[in-house]
Design an enzyme around this catalytic site. Structure first.
Site, PDB file in Angstrom:
ATOM      1  N   GLU A  69      47.989  39.144  45.637  1.00  0.00           N
ATOM      2  CA  GLU A  69      47.465  39.508  44.325  1.00  0.00           C
ATOM      3  C   GLU A  69      48.606  39.761  43.342  1.00  0.00           C
ATOM      4  O   GLU A  69      49.785  39.715  43.687  1.00  0.00           O
ATOM      5  CB  GLU A  69      46.554  40.742  44.436  1.00  0.00           C
ATOM      6  CG  GLU A  69      45.066  40.409  44.462  1.00  0.00           C
ATOM      7  CD  GLU A  69      44.546  39.912  43.120  1.00  0.00           C
ATOM      8  OE1 GLU A  69      45.337  39.822  42.139  1.00  0.00           O
ATOM      9  OE2 GLU A  69      43.340  39.607  43.034  1.00  0.00           O
ATOM     10  N   MET A 125      39.135  37.940  29.636  1.00  0.00           N
ATOM     11  CA  MET A 125      39.123  38.762  28.420  1.00  0.00           C
ATOM     12  C   MET A 125      37.869  39.625  28.409  1.00  0.00           C
ATOM     13  O   MET A 125      36.783  39.140  28.691  1.00  0.00           O
ATOM     14  CB  MET A 125      39.139  37.859  27.202  1.00  0.00           C
ATOM     15  CG  MET A 125      39.164  38.611  25.877  1.00  0.00           C
ATOM     16  SD  MET A 125      39.196  37.491  24.478  1.00  0.00           S
ATOM     17  CE  MET A 125      39.306  38.661  23.142  1.00  0.00           C
TER      18      MET A 125
END
Length: 272
Positions: free
Chosen positions: A58, A1
């Site tokens: 990824e 975050m």
């Protein structure tokens, strides 16, 4: 975050939980760590020693082929609780556990509203390996702002594509709030039927970007700069308020008395 610069992460976690995060001193480094951590791995990042790392897949969902040298992390201690749980994510095609972004869309929602824009909600389509950010605006946005949809898209893009929370966002789908943006089927339907093939794109060249999208060329990957786009799926400016397209649903398409009769007989007719 994405936290503000110099913000303490443990303090932020404490704010989310409404109570202080309990910490204890680490065994071999001058840091405190969570007292309830499953596993704590301590060490130092080497400044003058590297080893090859990878290849690792990824979040876009593709096999990686290249390894690269990364600083070595000599481990000085490992502590853990009894029956410790080690979370592991193996990245792959969506939806996987590494397809996160909920905190990023919360931050983007705050930024858009803070700029005075009538944004109802924001969401990452996890089925897009989050390459699609969905932004819904309130149905009355046109009357409220008195601007055309291209200008609204431009204002949204200038916020989303320049902040840390939107760094990894290459594409935005902009819809009105009659669309449930957490339902990928509704999002695909809105994109397919509402975005004009010619006038439905607003482009933002050479914006900061994550380098992992497979369509990026070598220069874009190394400069972390690439074009981004907003797909304009807004309808409000195209029709007077009483003539705007309405979903052809059971609730919208049938008189109330027929709806009641159908629902009251649904189970007696054998349907769940």
């Amino acid at each position: 975050m994405p936290l503000p610069e110099n913000a303490d992460e443990s303090h932020f976690v404490g704010a989310l939980f409404g109570e202080a995060l309990q910490v204890v001193p680490a065994e071999t480094v001058d840091l405190v760590v969570s007292a309830t951590a499953e596993i704590v791995i301590e060490g130092h990042i080497a400044l003058d020693e590297q080893v090859m790392e990878g290849p690792m897949n990824e979040y876009p969902g593709y096999n990686a082929f290249d390894a690269s040298p990364k600083p070595l992390f000599p481990v000085s201690a490992v502590t853990y609780r009894d029956d410790a749980i080690l979370p592991v994510v193996a990245a792959g095609p969506p939806v996987e556990e590494d397809h996160t972004g909920t905190m990023h869309v919360a931050e983007i929602l705050y930024q858009l509203r803070d700029a005075g824009l009538p944004v109802a909600s924001t969401w990452f389509s996890y089925e897009s390996a989050p390459h699609w950010l969905i932004v819904s605006v309130r149905a009355e946005w046109h009357e409220t702002l008195n601007i055309h949809s291209g200008e609204l898209a431009r204002r949204i893009g200038d916020i989303v594509f320049t902040g840390k929370a939107g760094f990894g966002v290459p594409k935005v789908l902009l819809v009105e709030d009659d669309i449930d943006i957490t339902d990928v089927n509704e999002v695909v339907w809105a994109f397919a039927t509402r975005a004009h093939p010619e006038q439905g794109e607003v482009h933002f060249p050479a914006k900061p970007t994550a380098a992992l999208s497979v369509y990026l060329d070598e220069q874009e990957q190394h400069t972390y700069r690439a074009g981004k786009v907003i797909y304009n799926c807004l309808l409000a400016e195209l029709f007077p308020p009483d003539k705007r397209p309405v979903k052809g649903t059971f609730e919208n398409g049938w008189p109330a008395d027929i709806q009641r009769r159908v629902l009251s007989n649904w189970r007696p007719h054998g349907y769940r």
